[in-house]
Design a protein around this motif. Structure first.
Motif, PDB file in Angstrom:
ATOM      1  N   THR A 291       0.832  -1.215   0.000  1.00  0.00           N
ATOM      2  CA  THR A 291       0.000   0.000   0.000  1.00  0.00           C
ATOM      3  C   THR A 291       0.857   1.251   0.000  1.00  0.00           C
ATOM      4  N   GLU A 292       1.910   1.244   0.806  1.00  0.00           N
ATOM      5  CA  GLU A 292       2.827   2.378   0.866  1.00  0.00           C
ATOM      6  C   GLU A 292       3.455   2.645  -0.495  1.00  0.00           C
ATOM      7  N   PHE A 293       3.891   1.597  -1.156  1.00  0.00           N
ATOM      8  CA  PHE A 293       4.531   1.761  -2.457  1.00  0.00           C
ATOM      9  C   PHE A 293       3.541   2.239  -3.514  1.00  0.00           C
ATOM     10  N   ILE A 294       2.392   1.615  -3.566  1.00  0.00           N
ATOM     11  CA  ILE A 294       1.403   1.962  -4.598  1.00  0.00           C
ATOM     12  C   ILE A 294       0.954   3.406  -4.457  1.00  0.00           C
ATOM     13  N   GLU A 295       0.695   3.829  -3.239  1.00  0.00           N
ATOM     14  CA  GLU A 295       0.120   5.157  -3.015  1.00  0.00           C
ATOM     15  C   GLU A 295       1.149   6.280  -3.025  1.00  0.00           C
ATOM     16  N   HIS A 296       2.400   5.985  -2.708  1.00  0.00           N
ATOM     17  CA  HIS A 296       3.372   7.071  -2.520  1.00  0.00           C
ATOM     18  C   HIS A 296       4.619   6.982  -3.403  1.00  0.00           C
ATOM     19  N   HIS A 297       4.904   5.835  -3.983  1.00  0.00           N
ATOM     20  CA  HIS A 297       6.174   5.699  -4.696  1.00  0.00           C
ATOM     21  C   HIS A 297       6.051   5.182  -6.123  1.00  0.00           C
ATOM     22  N   LEU A 298       4.949   4.536  -6.448  1.00  0.00           N
ATOM     23  CA  LEU A 298       4.808   3.958  -7.786  1.00  0.00           C
ATOM     24  C   LEU A 298       4.832   5.029  -8.872  1.00  0.00           C
ATOM     25  N   LEU A 299       4.221   6.169  -8.628  1.00  0.00           N
ATOM     26  CA  LEU A 299       4.126   7.225  -9.632  1.00  0.00           C
ATOM     27  C   LEU A 299       5.493   7.624 -10.170  1.00  0.00           C
ATOM     28  N   ASP A 300       6.493   7.714  -9.300  1.00  0.00           N
ATOM     29  CA  ASP A 300       7.831   8.147  -9.708  1.00  0.00           C
ATOM     30  C   ASP A 300       8.788   6.979  -9.920  1.00  0.00           C
ATOM     31  N   TYR A 301       8.259   5.781  -9.995  1.00  0.00           N
ATOM     32  CA  TYR A 301       9.105   4.586 -10.097  1.00  0.00           C
ATOM     33  C   TYR A 301      10.019   4.622 -11.318  1.00  0.00           C
ATOM     34  N   SER A 302       9.505   5.090 -12.453  1.00  0.00           N
ATOM     35  CA  SER A 302      10.302   5.091 -13.682  1.00  0.00           C
ATOM     36  C   SER A 302      11.523   5.994 -13.570  1.00  0.00           C
ATOM     37  N   LYS A 303      11.420   7.045 -12.745  1.00  0.00           N
ATOM     38  CA  LYS A 303      12.547   7.958 -12.585  1.00  0.00           C
ATOM     39  C   LYS A 303      13.441   7.554 -11.411  1.00  0.00           C
ATOM     40  N   SER A 304      12.827   7.180 -10.313  1.00  0.00           N
ATOM     41  CA  SER A 304      13.607   6.904  -9.112  1.00  0.00           C
ATOM     42  C   SER A 304      14.343   5.570  -9.168  1.00  0.00           C
ATOM     43  N   ARG A 305      13.877   4.633  -9.974  1.00  0.00           N
ATOM     44  CA  ARG A 305      14.469   3.296  -9.999  1.00  0.00           C
ATOM     45  C   ARG A 305      15.892   3.263 -10.531  1.00  0.00           C
ATOM     46  N   ILE A 306      16.309   4.336 -11.227  1.00  0.00           N
ATOM     47  CA  ILE A 306      17.665   4.345 -11.775  1.00  0.00           C
ATOM     48  C   ILE A 306      18.685   4.837 -10.750  1.00  0.00           C
ATOM     49  N   LYS A 307      18.195   5.308  -9.583  1.00  0.00           N
ATOM     50  CA  LYS A 307      19.111   5.760  -8.534  1.00  0.00           C
ATOM     51  C   LYS A 307      19.516   4.568  -7.675  1.00  0.00           C
ATOM     52  N   VAL A 308      20.815   4.319  -7.581  1.00  0.00           N
ATOM     53  CA  VAL A 308      21.264   3.140  -6.848  1.00  0.00           C
ATOM     54  C   VAL A 308      21.310   3.382  -5.346  1.00  0.00           C
ATOM     55  N   GLY A 309      21.305   4.627  -4.919  1.00  0.00           N
ATOM     56  CA  GLY A 309      21.304   4.924  -3.499  1.00  0.00           C
ATOM     57  C   GLY A 309      19.893   5.138  -2.986  1.00  0.00           C
ATOM     58  N   GLY A 310      19.726   5.057  -1.669  1.00  0.00           N
ATOM     59  CA  GLY A 310      18.412   5.284  -1.072  1.00  0.00           C
ATOM     60  C   GLY A 310      17.468   4.133  -1.321  1.00  0.00           C
ATOM     61  N   ASN A 311      16.174   4.437  -1.276  1.00  0.00           N
ATOM     62  CA  ASN A 311      15.146   3.409  -1.431  1.00  0.00           C
ATOM     63  C   ASN A 311      14.318   3.721  -2.665  1.00  0.00           C
ATOM     64  N   SER A 312      14.871   3.384  -3.822  1.00  0.00           N
ATOM     65  CA  SER A 312      14.274   3.812  -5.082  1.00  0.00           C
ATOM     66  C   SER A 312      13.437   2.735  -5.742  1.00  0.00           C
ATOM     67  N   THR A 313      13.361   1.555  -5.145  1.00  0.00           N
ATOM     68  CA  THR A 313      12.511   0.503  -5.684  1.00  0.00           C
ATOM     69  C   THR A 313      11.439   0.166  -4.649  1.00  0.00           C
ATOM     70  N   SER A 314      10.629  -0.825  -4.945  1.00  0.00           N
ATOM     71  CA  SER A 314       9.478  -1.116  -4.076  1.00  0.00           C
ATOM     72  C   SER A 314       9.868  -1.825  -2.795  1.00  0.00           C
ATOM     73  N   LEU A 315      11.007  -2.508  -2.765  1.00  0.00           N
ATOM     74  CA  LEU A 315      11.449  -3.302  -1.611  1.00  0.00           C
ATOM     75  C   LEU A 315      10.475  -4.429  -1.273  1.00  0.00           C
ATOM     76  N   LEU A 316       9.779  -4.931  -2.262  1.00  0.00           N
ATOM     77  CA  LEU A 316       8.780  -5.977  -2.025  1.00  0.00           C
ATOM     78  C   LEU A 316       9.320  -7.386  -2.274  1.00  0.00           C
ATOM     79  N   SER A 317      10.501  -7.503  -2.851  1.00  0.00           N
ATOM     80  CA  SER A 317      10.959  -8.830  -3.273  1.00  0.00           C
ATOM     81  C   SER A 317      11.099  -9.844  -2.137  1.00  0.00           C
ATOM     82  N   PRO A 318      11.545  -9.467  -0.925  1.00  0.00           N
ATOM     83  CA  PRO A 318      11.575 -10.491   0.130  1.00  0.00           C
ATOM     84  C   PRO A 318      10.180 -11.003   0.476  1.00  0.00           C
ATOM     85  N   TYR A 319       9.207 -10.102   0.482  1.00  0.00           N
ATOM     86  CA  TYR A 319       7.830 -10.513   0.774  1.00  0.00           C
ATOM     87  C   TYR A 319       7.298 -11.452  -0.314  1.00  0.00           C
TER      88      TYR A 319
END
Length: 654
Positions: A221-249
């Protein structure tokens, strides 16, 4: 209508640790009373015994699942056993159950085990039913117009998206009726997923991650509502939390992939109607990452040898450089290339790295150092928090050029250029390489070119507190070119001797890899003994014969990592006296905060059980065919080396 009120069902949990959209649990709850069980069999894990951080996640996910099941009326029985079938039979006897249900897994080891369990329980007269809780489409549901397996992602994913298959979701049961019965259960601590030596480092993981299916739902829910919109731009940044972080789940089945796909798909439709091109692009990219995860299961299931051999024949004769000292320098972040070293130290410390970093460090291992890709794949398995065999297989085969739409084998990307592309200000490098913290941005990704006055002002002494490059880029390119030349020459010579074998796609090249067993990286003394695997244990034909807290531990929260000695390159399991340095260097799954404490990693050399010939061929999970027939059918698939590139590491953007 048959009355199922007295039905007693064993619900066998594995990597489906959730209440919501769990078809096995939902079906059992409707039929009568349930006996939820999780069986931990270290012997059956074999060489893929999970690493420290992965076991930490599993432990806390099980705690969370047990709490949820208890709130519904049934506790989770934890069993530690030497044999899964024996443990299930004990449960059946204790409960007087007539049925066992579970959800599918698709890696070779699980497929073999599940097939054996289902077959033997069936022979004893018990009903066994299995379900899809892991994928949008089962691997045997997607074939091309000729009924053949797809080997290119774009074609596969297009077919999946055009199948017009209605998503099926299962509501969580509102209550459970517990089936009575007494079995030899253990506590979560007695399960042995975490030992005392690991707890101090694992405590850091709890600051940044919250395992458990309800936490997974919050993270989504956090990712969909607050981070998905900018995913295409933020995902290329290797620092910070630029992806969904859902893979362990997703790996542990705490999150339904159907729910993830549906949630993102709905957002994509909404943004498309609004004309929000950025949002639509972000949603499409994320759905593609989900598709890559699906494709990893598809490839691994239909080509069950890919955890040890390449899909294409192109690497059969590749002259790998089985250099343990270079492998150690790579895994400890001492290559002299800042972006590579930063990535490997983040992995060492946290069990997590960005998808782009995974691509960069794996490419460096294969292309620069010519290390066998199986070594890197096994190290990722030992160290990643979201260690996932199928995704890692796809990622490493993609990097090594052994997928039709993977990297060209000849492609060699400069870490220096990648550094300026993905870490332009050097913040990521400075975060994980404090010895380079004062190096100006213009030199941060190639400090060897910096004037001596600049290095002196930054406190950097190349070769002392930070290594010189382990290999020059031009030299690496020459050696890669030479290796490819040798490979092709050897391949041509072999084809000339055996024209019938020319052009094969699938083959047994296990003899070619016999000398490439992964170096044993075993913590001394503190590592518990791990069981040995064998094809006999697997009971299969011989292969040769036929809301998330988005913070992660910072370097300053951890103790300083010991330096690497150039002459300290061997980790022998049965050595006598060893130094603390040796202990650190021998661990492949150890956090840098563990200055004296070692991780229990796998004690197996990297050899894959000859237990991969049973696989599924057609319309149902139960229909199996002989290995010889399967092999011939796979040979009929035409695989070449030209197509669009996948562009991701095993679907790990999530």
């Amino acid at each position: 209508m048959m009355d199922n009120s007295n039905s007693k069902t064993i619900v066998w949990f594995r990597r489906d640790l959730r209440i919501e959209d769990n078809p096995a649990l939902a079906t059992a709850a409707r039929d009568g009373s349930v006996f939820p069980v999780f069986i931990w069999c270290p012997k059956e894990e074999g060489q893929f015994y999970p690493g420290r951080v992965s076991r930490w996640w599993l432990k806390h996910s099980l705690i969370h699942l047990d709490q949820s099941l208890r709130s519904l009326g049934a506790e989770l029985m934890l069993i530690k056993a030497d044999n899964t079938l024996d443990a299930l039979l004990e449960c059946i006897s204790a409960v007087k159950a007539t049925k066992v249900v579970y959800n599918h897994l698709y890696d070779p080891i699980s497929v073999v085990r599940d097939h054996s369990v289902k077959q033997k329980l069936g022979e004893l007269g018990y009903s066994v039913q299995s379900y899809n809780a892991e994928l949008l489409n089962e691997p045997w549901e997607v074939y091309d117009d000729d009924g053949k397996v797809y080997t290119r992602f774009d074609s596969y994913w297009e077919k999946c998206l055009n199948q017009n298959k209605e998503p099926v979701s299962h509501l969580p049961p509102w209550r459970l009726i517990a089936a009575g019965g007494s079995v030899k259960k253990v506590s979560i601590e007695e399960l042995g997923l975490e030992n005392e030596a690991e707890k101090s480092s694992n405590a850091l993981l709890g600051r940044g991650w919250r395992p458990g299916w309800s936490n997974a739902d919050k993270a989504l829910t956090e990712f969909i509502e607050h981070h998905l919109l900018d995913y295409s731009k933020s995902r290329i940044k290797v620092g910070g939390n630029s992806t969904s972080l859902l893979s362990p789940y997703l790996h542990f089945g705490e999150l339904s992939v159907r729910k993830v796909f549906h949630s993102v798909h709905m957002k994509r439709i909404l943004w498309a109607r609004e004309g929000n091109s950025t949002g639509e692009e972000s949603a499409n990219l994320f759905l593609r990452a989900i598709g890559l995860r699906e494709f990893s299961r598809y490839i691994c299931f239909n080509f069950p040898f890919t955890h040890e051999r390449s899909l294409l024949t192109n690497l059969k004769y590749f002259p790998w450089n089985a250099d343990q000292s270079r492998f150690k320098a790579w895994r400890q972040g001492r290559t002299g290339y800042p972006l590579v070293d930063a990535g490997m130290r983040e992995l060492w410390a946290t069990g997590w790295v960005h998808n782009k970093i995974r691509v960069i460090v794996s490419s460096f291992s294969v292309k620069f150092l010519l290390l066998p890709w199986q070594w890197g794949m096994k190290y990722f398995w030992d160290t990643l928090l979201d260690a996932d065999l199928e995704s890692d297989i796809l990622g490493w085969q993609y990097i090594s050029g052994s997928l039709p739409d993977g990297h060209e084998l000849e492609r060699l990307d400069s870490p220096e250029i990648q550094g300026f592309n993905y870490d332009s200000e050097g913040e990521y490098v400075r975060h994980w390489l404090p010895e380079l913290a004062r190096v100006p941005t213009e030199w941060i990704h190639h400090p060897w070119d910096a004037p001596s006055s600049v290095l002196k002002a930054a406190g950097v002494e190349l070769g002392l507190n930070y290594p010189n490059p382990i290999i020059d880029v031009d030299v690496a390119r020459e050696r890669l070119t030479e290796a490819i030349f040798i490979m092709r020459g050897t391949e041509s010579a072999a084809a000339a001797k055996n024209s019938n074998g020319a052009g094969e796609v699938v083959f047994d090249n296990s003899d070619c890899n016999a000398s490439l067993a992964i170096p044993k990286a075993i913590p001394k003394e503190k590592a518990p003994p791990c069981p040995c695997s064998s094809s006999h244990d697997q009971k299969v034909p011989s292969f040769r014969n036929g809301v998330v807290n988005k913070k992660r531990p910072k370097p300053e929260e951890e103790e300083e990592e010991r330096p690497v000695k150039d002459d300290d390159i061997h980790c022998q399991k049965n050595e006598g006296a060893t130094s603390k340095m040796d202990d650190d260097l021998c661990s492949t799954a150890e956090s840098s905060s563990m200055k004296k404490q070692n991780t229990a990693t796998s004690s197996y050399s990297f050899s894959v059980p000859e237990a991969i010939s049973i696989t599924t061929s057609g319309k149902s999970f139960e229909d199996h065919e002989s290995y010889d027939i399967r092999l011939q059918r796979l040979k009929d698939c035409e695989i070449d080396e030209t197509s669009s590139k996948i562009g991701s590491f095993g679907g790990r953007d999530p």
